[in-house]
Scaffold this active site. Structure first.
Site, PDB file in Angstrom:
ATOM      1  N   ASN A  54      -5.345  -6.516  18.419  1.00 28.19           N
ATOM      2  CA  ASN A  54      -3.979  -7.008  18.577  1.00 28.19           C
ATOM      3  C   ASN A  54      -3.018  -5.984  17.993  1.00 28.19           C
ATOM      4  OD1 ASN A  54      -1.580  -8.453  18.544  1.00 28.19           O
ATOM      5  ND2 ASN A  54      -2.152  -9.633  16.715  1.00 28.19           N
ATOM      6  N   LYS A  94       8.825  -0.682   2.377  1.00 27.08           N
ATOM      7  CA  LYS A  94       8.105   0.161   3.336  1.00 27.08           C
ATOM      8  C   LYS A  94       8.948   0.500   4.550  1.00 27.08           C
ATOM      9  CE  LYS A  94       4.806  -1.607   6.113  1.00 27.08           C
ATOM     10  NZ  LYS A  94       3.436  -2.066   6.466  1.00 27.08           N
ATOM     11  N   ARG A 128       0.807  -1.222   0.000  1.00 30.33           N
ATOM     12  CA  ARG A 128       0.000   0.000   0.000  1.00 30.33           C
ATOM     13  C   ARG A 128       0.844   1.279   0.000  1.00 30.33           C
ATOM     14  NH1 ARG A 128      -3.964  -1.160   4.814  1.00 30.33           N
ATOM     15  NH2 ARG A 128      -2.522  -2.867   5.189  1.00 30.33           N
ATOM     16  N   ASN A 139       0.918   1.708   7.118  1.00 28.82           N
ATOM     17  CA  ASN A 139       0.606   0.860   5.962  1.00 28.82           C
ATOM     18  C   ASN A 139       0.623   1.646   4.659  1.00 28.82           C
ATOM     19  OD1 ASN A 139       0.086  -1.720   7.331  1.00 28.82           O
ATOM     20  ND2 ASN A 139      -1.531  -0.546   8.313  1.00 28.82           N
TER      21      ASN A 139
HETATM   22  C1  UD1 Z   1      -0.872  -8.367  11.983  1.00 27.55           C
HETATM   23  C2  UD1 Z   1      -1.594  -9.309  12.918  1.00 27.55           C
HETATM   24  C3  UD1 Z   1      -2.866  -8.613  13.402  1.00 27.55           C
HETATM   25  C4  UD1 Z   1      -2.534  -7.331  14.066  1.00 27.55           C
HETATM   26  C5  UD1 Z   1      -1.697  -6.435  13.162  1.00 27.55           C
HETATM   27  C6  UD1 Z   1      -1.190  -5.256  13.919  1.00 27.55           C
HETATM   28  C7  UD1 Z   1      -1.090 -11.569  12.158  1.00 27.55           C
HETATM   29  C8  UD1 Z   1      -1.596 -12.757  11.414  1.00 27.55           C
HETATM   30  N1  UD1 Z   1      -1.923 -10.539  12.226  1.00 27.55           N
HETATM   31  O1  UD1 Z   1      -1.702  -8.175  10.869  1.00 27.55           O
HETATM   32  O2  UD1 Z   1      -3.561  -9.447  14.303  1.00 27.55           O
HETATM   33  O3  UD1 Z   1      -3.713  -6.639  14.446  1.00 27.55           O
HETATM   34  O4  UD1 Z   1      -0.545  -7.163  12.668  1.00 27.55           O
HETATM   35  O5  UD1 Z   1      -0.548  -4.361  13.072  1.00 27.55           O
HETATM   36  O6  UD1 Z   1       0.009 -11.609  12.686  1.00 27.55           O
HETATM   37  N2  UD1 Z   1       5.681  -9.886   8.233  1.00 27.55           N
HETATM   38  C9  UD1 Z   1       6.736 -10.749   8.027  1.00 27.55           C
HETATM   39  N3  UD1 Z   1       6.552 -11.849   7.264  1.00 27.55           N
HETATM   40  C10 UD1 Z   1       5.358 -12.140   6.721  1.00 27.55           C
HETATM   41  C11 UD1 Z   1       4.274 -11.274   6.950  1.00 27.55           C
HETATM   42  C12 UD1 Z   1       4.468 -10.157   7.724  1.00 27.55           C
HETATM   43  O7  UD1 Z   1       7.859 -10.479   8.503  1.00 27.55           O
HETATM   44  O8  UD1 Z   1       5.266 -13.158   6.039  1.00 27.55           O
HETATM   45  C13 UD1 Z   1       5.899  -8.681   9.046  1.00 27.55           C
HETATM   46  C14 UD1 Z   1       5.582  -7.403   8.314  1.00 27.55           C
HETATM   47  O9  UD1 Z   1       6.754  -6.889   7.698  1.00 27.55           O
HETATM   48  C15 UD1 Z   1       5.119  -6.495   9.433  1.00 27.55           C
HETATM   49  C16 UD1 Z   1       4.508  -7.441  10.440  1.00 27.55           C
HETATM   50  O10 UD1 Z   1       5.018  -8.732  10.132  1.00 27.55           O
HETATM   51  O11 UD1 Z   1       6.193  -5.808  10.043  1.00 27.55           O
HETATM   52  C17 UD1 Z   1       2.989  -7.456  10.353  1.00 27.55           C
HETATM   53  O12 UD1 Z   1       2.616  -7.850   9.061  1.00 27.55           O
HETATM   54  P1  UD1 Z   1       1.321  -7.274   8.369  1.00 27.55           P
HETATM   55  O13 UD1 Z   1       1.189  -7.897   7.043  1.00 27.55           O
HETATM   56  O14 UD1 Z   1       1.320  -5.796   8.458  1.00 27.55           O
HETATM   57  O15 UD1 Z   1       0.219  -7.890   9.340  1.00 27.55           O
HETATM   58  P2  UD1 Z   1      -1.273  -7.430   9.487  1.00 27.55           P
HETATM   59  O16 UD1 Z   1      -2.086  -8.025   8.422  1.00 27.55           O
HETATM   60  O17 UD1 Z   1      -1.332  -5.975   9.673  1.00 27.55           O
HETATM   61 CA    CA Z   2       0.228  -4.117   9.505  1.00 31.72          CA
END
Ligand code: UD1
Ligand code: CA
Length: 494
Positions: A177, A26, A19, A235
C-alpha cells in the site's frame, strides 16, 4: 478543456516522524528547495481539487504556519487525540462541507516525489472503473514496513494488512500500500465510522476502510505504479538524502532535455523553483537554489552556489557565492566573488576576484575588478573602482551609504568613508581616504608626501640580507651615499 478535478484532496501530515530525530517536524524537512509537505501540497493542487485539506497535529503551529505560507487556500485541520491515518482522514472530512460528494483523494505529506500526473492517473482510473475505493500499489523487492495488499481468488483487492498485524504468510506479499487512495466521499465517511482501534498499534487505520467497503459488495481496485520513487516515503534522513538525490537527478535531466548543457550532473544541484534559459552552460560543483532565474546563454560555475539570484542573458559567473542578487546581461562575476543580498550589477558590469558586495547597486559597464568590499553603495555607469578598496559603511553603530557617480576612476587602495559622494567623472589618487565629497571632475588626493630616509637600512639593519642587497645596489650605481640622510632620525618610523 481538462476534466474537473476531484471534490477534495486530503493530505495527512499529523504524524510524528520520530525516526528523523529532529527538533523540527519531519514534513518541514526539505529536498530540492521545497519541504516534504510543500511537495505534497503542490502535487495535490496539481489535480485541481475543489477543496484541499491538510491534517496536522505534531508540531502543529510550525506546520500550520508553513501551510498558510505555501498555500493560503488550503484548509488546516487539527487531528484530535485519537491516533491513526483513519482518524486523520475522518477529522478532515468533518472540516470539509457536510454534503461533500464525488471523489476524495488521500495522500501522505512525506512522499515527495509523487507527481500531480500520477495523482490524476489515480483519479481518472478510479472514476473510469466505477470503484468505491482505488489504492495506488507498488511491487517492492523489500516490502518490510508497508501495509500489504490482500488479493482475493479472482485477483480483486480484498483488503490491506499492516506489517505489525500481518501473519508470516502475509509478510511474504510483495505488493504494498502506497498510502495514496481515491475514495467515494459518502462511502468513505460511512466506512470510517465503522473502523475501530483493535490492532497492535491501537490506532484507527485508514487501511481498514478497504475491507469494510469490500464486505459491502462495493468495488475496490488497485492502481499499480511502475515508478517506485513516486510512492516512496521519507521516514529517516537516509531516505531524505536518497529521495533528494533522485529528485535532483530528475530536475537536472529535465533541464538538459530543455536545452541546458550540464557538464557534470552528479555535482550539479538545481532546486525545483529555479528557471533556466536556453543554452545555459553549467560547470561542475554548481548549486542553484531558491527562486533563482538564469537567462539564456549564461555560463555558470565551476564551484558556484547561488540562492535567489537573477542573471541576465549572456552573463558569466565563475566560482561565486551569491544570494538575493541581480546580475545584468553580459556581466562578468568571479572568480572568487561573494555577492550578498541587495547586490545589483548592471549590464556588462564586472565584479571580480576577491570582491564582496552587499546592498550595492553597480551601474551598467562599471567594474569592481579586484580585492574590494562594496557595502551600502550606489555606483553609476562606466565607473572603475581601483583594486583593494573598501566602502567603509560602518562606524561601529550605524551603516551609511556611499554614492559614486558615472565615468569615475578611483585609485587603488581607497577608503570611501560613508556617508560620502564622488561626483561624475571624478578621479581619486591611490591610497586616498575619501572622507569628504568629491565634486564632479575633481581629483581627490590626501596622501602625505613621501619621504625617503636614505641609507636607513644599512645603518639601522646592518648585517641583514636587505642591507647587503642595498650595498650591492649602491656599488653598481652609487645612488645612495652613506651619509645622505635628510630627515632627523627621530622622525623615522620603523
Ligand atoms: C501507512 C499505511 C501503510 C502504508 C504506508 C505507506 C496505515 C494504517 N498504514 O503506514 O499501509 O503502506 O502508510 O507509506 O494507514 N498520519 C496522520 N495522523 C496519524 C498518523 C499518521 O496524519 O495519526 C500521517 C503521517 O503524517 C503520514 C501518513 O499519515 O504522512 C502516514 O503515516 P505513517 O505513520 O507514516 O504510516 P505508516 O505506518 O507508514
Ligand atoms: Ca510512513
Amino acid at each position: 478543456m481538462t476534466t474537473p478535478g476531484p471534490a477534495a484532496v486530503i493530505v495527512l501530515a499529523a504524524g510524528e516522524g520520530t525516526r528523523m530525530k529532529s527538533a523540527i517536524p519531519k514534513v518541514l524537512h526539505s529536498i530540492g528547495g521545497r519541504t516534504l509537505l510543500g511537495h505534497a501540497v503542490v502535487a495535490a493542487r496539481g489535480v485541481d481539487p475543489q477543496h484541499l485539506a491538510v491534517v496536522v497535529r505534531h508540531g502543529r503551529d510550525l506546520v500550520a504556519a508553513h501551510i498558510a505560507a505555501v498555500d493560503p487556500d488550503a484548509v488546516i485541520v487539527d487531528q484530535d487525540r485519537v491516533k491513526g491515518t483513519g482518524r486523520a482522514t475522518e477529522c478532515a472530512l468533518d472540516a470539509l462541507p457536510a454534503g461533500l460528494e464525488g471523489t476524495v483523494l488521500v495522500t501522505n505529506a512525506d512522499v515527495p516525489l509523487l507527481s500531480a500526473e500520477t495523482l490524476r492517473g489515480l483519479f481518472e482510473a478510479h472514476v473510469a472503473s466505477g470503484s468505491a475505493v482505488t489504492v495506488i500499489t507498488a511491487t517492492l523487492p523489500d516490502s518490510y514496513g508497508y501495509g500489504r495488499i490482500l488479493r482475493a481468488e479472482d485477483g480483486s483487492v480484498a483488503g490491506i494488512v499492516e506489517q505489525k498485524d500481518a501473519t508470516e504468510a502475509q509478510r511474504e506479499i510483495s505488493e504494498v500500500n502506497s498510502g495514496l487512495y481515491a475514495f467515494d466521499a459518502a462511502v468513505l465517511r460511512t466506512a470510517l465510522s465503522q473502523v475501530g482501534t483493535d490492532n497492535v498499534q491501537n490506532e484507527k487505520y485508514l487501511t481498514d476502510v478497504l475491507g469494510i467497503v469490500r464486505s459491502q459488495g462495493l468495488r475496490v481496485s488497485a492502481h499499480l505504479v511502475q515508478d517506485l520513487w513516486q510512492t516512496e516515503g521519507v521516514n529517516d534522513r537516509v531516505q531524505l538524502s536518497r529521495l533528494g538525490a533522485e529528485l535532483n537527478r530528475r530536475i537536472v535531466e529535465g533541464w538538459m532535455r530543455a536545452g541546458v548543457t550540464v557538464i557534470d550532473p552528479a555535482t550539479t544541484w538545481i532546486d525545483v523553483d529555479v528557471t533556466l534559459g536556453r543554452d545555459v552552460t553549467i560547470h561542475q560543483q554548481t548549486q542553484i537554489h531558491g527562486a533563482s532565474s538564469i537567462g539564456d546563454d549564461v555560463v555558470l560555475g565551476p564551484d558556484t552556489t547561488l540562492t535567489d539570484v537573477s542573471i541576465g542573458r549572456g552573463a558569466t559567473v565563475i566560482r561565486t557565492h551569491g544570494s538575493l542578487a541581480v546580475i545584468g546581461e553580459g556581466a562578468m562575476v568571479g572568480p572568487f566573488s561573494y555577492l550578498r543580498p541587495g547586490t545589483e550589477l548592471g549590464a556588462k558590469g564586472k565584479i571580480g576576484t576577491f570582491v564582496e558586495t552587499k546592498n550595492a547597486q553597480i551601474g551598467p559597464g562599471s567594474k569592481v575588478p579586484h580585492l574590494t568590499y562594496v557595502g551600502d553603495a550606489t555606483i553609476g555607469e562606466q565607473t572603475n573602482i581601483g583594486a583593494s578598496s573598501v566602502f567603509v559603511n560602518y562606524d561601529g553603530v550605524n551603516k551609511t551609504h556611499t554614492t559614486i557617480g558615472s565615468h569615475c576612476r578611483t585609485g587603488s587602495d581607497n577608503m570611501f568613508v560613508a556617508p560620502v559622494t564622488v561626483g561624475d567623472g571624478a578621479y581619486t589618487g591611490a591610497g586616498t581616504v575619501v572622507r569628504q565629497d568629491v565634486p564632479p571632475g575633481a581629483l581627490a588626493i590626501n596622501v602625505a608626501p613621501q619621504r625617503n630616509l636614505l641609507g636607513w637600512v644599512q645603518r639601522k639593519r646592518a648585517g641583514t640580507t636587505s642591507a647587503r642587497a642595498a650595498a650591492a645596489a649602491s656599488e653598481d650605481s652609487p645612488l645612495v651615499p652613506e651619509d645622505s640622510a635628510t630627515v632627523p632620525e627621530g622622525n623615522a618610523s620603523a
